[in-house]
Design a protein around this motif. Sequence first.
Motif, PDB file in Angstrom:
ATOM      1  N   SER A  17     -54.722  57.787 -90.295  1.00  0.00           N
ATOM      2  CA  SER A  17     -54.764  56.846 -89.244  1.00  0.00           C
ATOM      3  C   SER A  17     -53.391  57.214 -88.581  1.00  0.00           C
ATOM      4  O   SER A  17     -52.583  57.758 -89.147  1.00  0.00           O
ATOM      5  N   LYS A  19     -51.309  55.887 -84.653  1.00  0.00           N
ATOM      6  CA  LYS A  19     -51.222  55.026 -83.425  1.00  0.00           C
ATOM      7  C   LYS A  19     -50.301  55.716 -82.419  1.00  0.00           C
ATOM      8  O   LYS A  19     -49.275  56.011 -82.804  1.00  0.00           O
ATOM      9  N   THR A  57     -63.031  47.410 -70.909  1.00  0.00           N
ATOM     10  CA  THR A  57     -62.784  48.860 -71.617  1.00  0.00           C
ATOM     11  C   THR A  57     -63.998  49.581 -71.129  1.00  0.00           C
ATOM     12  O   THR A  57     -64.946  49.055 -71.016  1.00  0.00           O
ATOM     13  N   TRP A  59     -65.524  53.290 -72.861  1.00  0.00           N
ATOM     14  CA  TRP A  59     -65.377  54.172 -73.971  1.00  0.00           C
ATOM     15  C   TRP A  59     -65.915  55.323 -74.225  1.00  0.00           C
ATOM     16  O   TRP A  59     -67.028  55.492 -73.377  1.00  0.00           O
ATOM     17  N   LYS A  64     -65.821  54.379 -80.777  1.00  0.00           N
ATOM     18  CA  LYS A  64     -65.693  53.004 -80.748  1.00  0.00           C
ATOM     19  C   LYS A  64     -65.603  52.449 -82.124  1.00  0.00           C
ATOM     20  O   LYS A  64     -64.763  51.567 -82.346  1.00  0.00           O
ATOM     21  N   ASP A  65     -66.127  52.947 -83.168  1.00  0.00           N
ATOM     22  CA  ASP A  65     -66.203  52.516 -84.337  1.00  0.00           C
ATOM     23  C   ASP A  65     -64.958  52.807 -85.395  1.00  0.00           C
ATOM     24  O   ASP A  65     -64.765  52.088 -86.231  1.00  0.00           O
ATOM     25  N   ARG A  66     -64.180  54.014 -84.710  1.00  0.00           N
ATOM     26  CA  ARG A  66     -63.049  54.317 -85.387  1.00  0.00           C
ATOM     27  C   ARG A  66     -61.531  53.981 -84.740  1.00  0.00           C
ATOM     28  O   ARG A  66     -60.523  54.116 -85.044  1.00  0.00           O
ATOM     29  N   SER A  68     -59.280  52.008 -81.653  1.00  0.00           N
ATOM     30  CA  SER A  68     -59.240  50.672 -80.729  1.00  0.00           C
ATOM     31  C   SER A  68     -58.184  50.868 -79.753  1.00  0.00           C
ATOM     32  O   SER A  68     -57.390  51.605 -80.138  1.00  0.00           O
ATOM     33  N   SER A  70     -55.508  48.807 -76.890  1.00  0.00           N
ATOM     34  CA  SER A  70     -54.653  47.380 -76.546  1.00  0.00           C
ATOM     35  C   SER A  70     -53.942  47.896 -75.586  1.00  0.00           C
ATOM     36  O   SER A  70     -53.124  48.912 -75.523  1.00  0.00           O
ATOM     37  N   LEU A  80     -53.395  53.326 -78.825  1.00  0.00           N
ATOM     38  CA  LEU A  80     -54.703  53.599 -79.332  1.00  0.00           C
ATOM     39  C   LEU A  80     -54.602  53.805 -80.742  1.00  0.00           C
ATOM     40  O   LEU A  80     -53.813  54.585 -81.223  1.00  0.00           O
ATOM     41  N   GLN A  81     -55.128  52.994 -81.310  1.00  0.00           N
ATOM     42  CA  GLN A  81     -55.100  52.880 -82.756  1.00  0.00           C
ATOM     43  C   GLN A  81     -56.317  53.964 -83.362  1.00  0.00           C
ATOM     44  O   GLN A  81     -57.442  53.373 -83.034  1.00  0.00           O
TER      45      GLN A  81
END
Length: 121
Positions: A17, A19, A57, A59, A64-66, A68, A70, A80-81
């Motif tokens: 991961s 961010k 938002t 996308w 979208k499934d991985r 996110s 904010s 962006l996470q």
Amino acid sequence: QVQVVESGGGLVQPGGSLKLSCTVSGNIFKIYTMGWYRQAPGKERELVAVVTSVGTTNWEDSLKDRFSISRDNAKNTVSLQMNRLKPEDTAIYYCGAYVAQPHDDDANHYWGQGTQVTVSS
């Protein structure tokens, strides 16, 4: 003047991961959309995700499934996470913001300098 500055890129192993963060500063009246794009080697820049000032938002659906996104309107930041990263996510990630300055009739789009994300073992 408007400045867009990204941070948080780097090297990560597949499945890891990262961010990314972006701050917009300067002579700002209003920020409309702000968000993230990416450009892989030999490819065109593509949308990752953007978010409006009211939280709507847009996308690249496959992400979208991985990932996110904010936004903090008070701080003029967007993050962006990115989770479960894959080698094909390797790219330069750019923050973009659509900004109106005081006394301007129109808003303009501003880009950051980009931050490299490399997914490799």
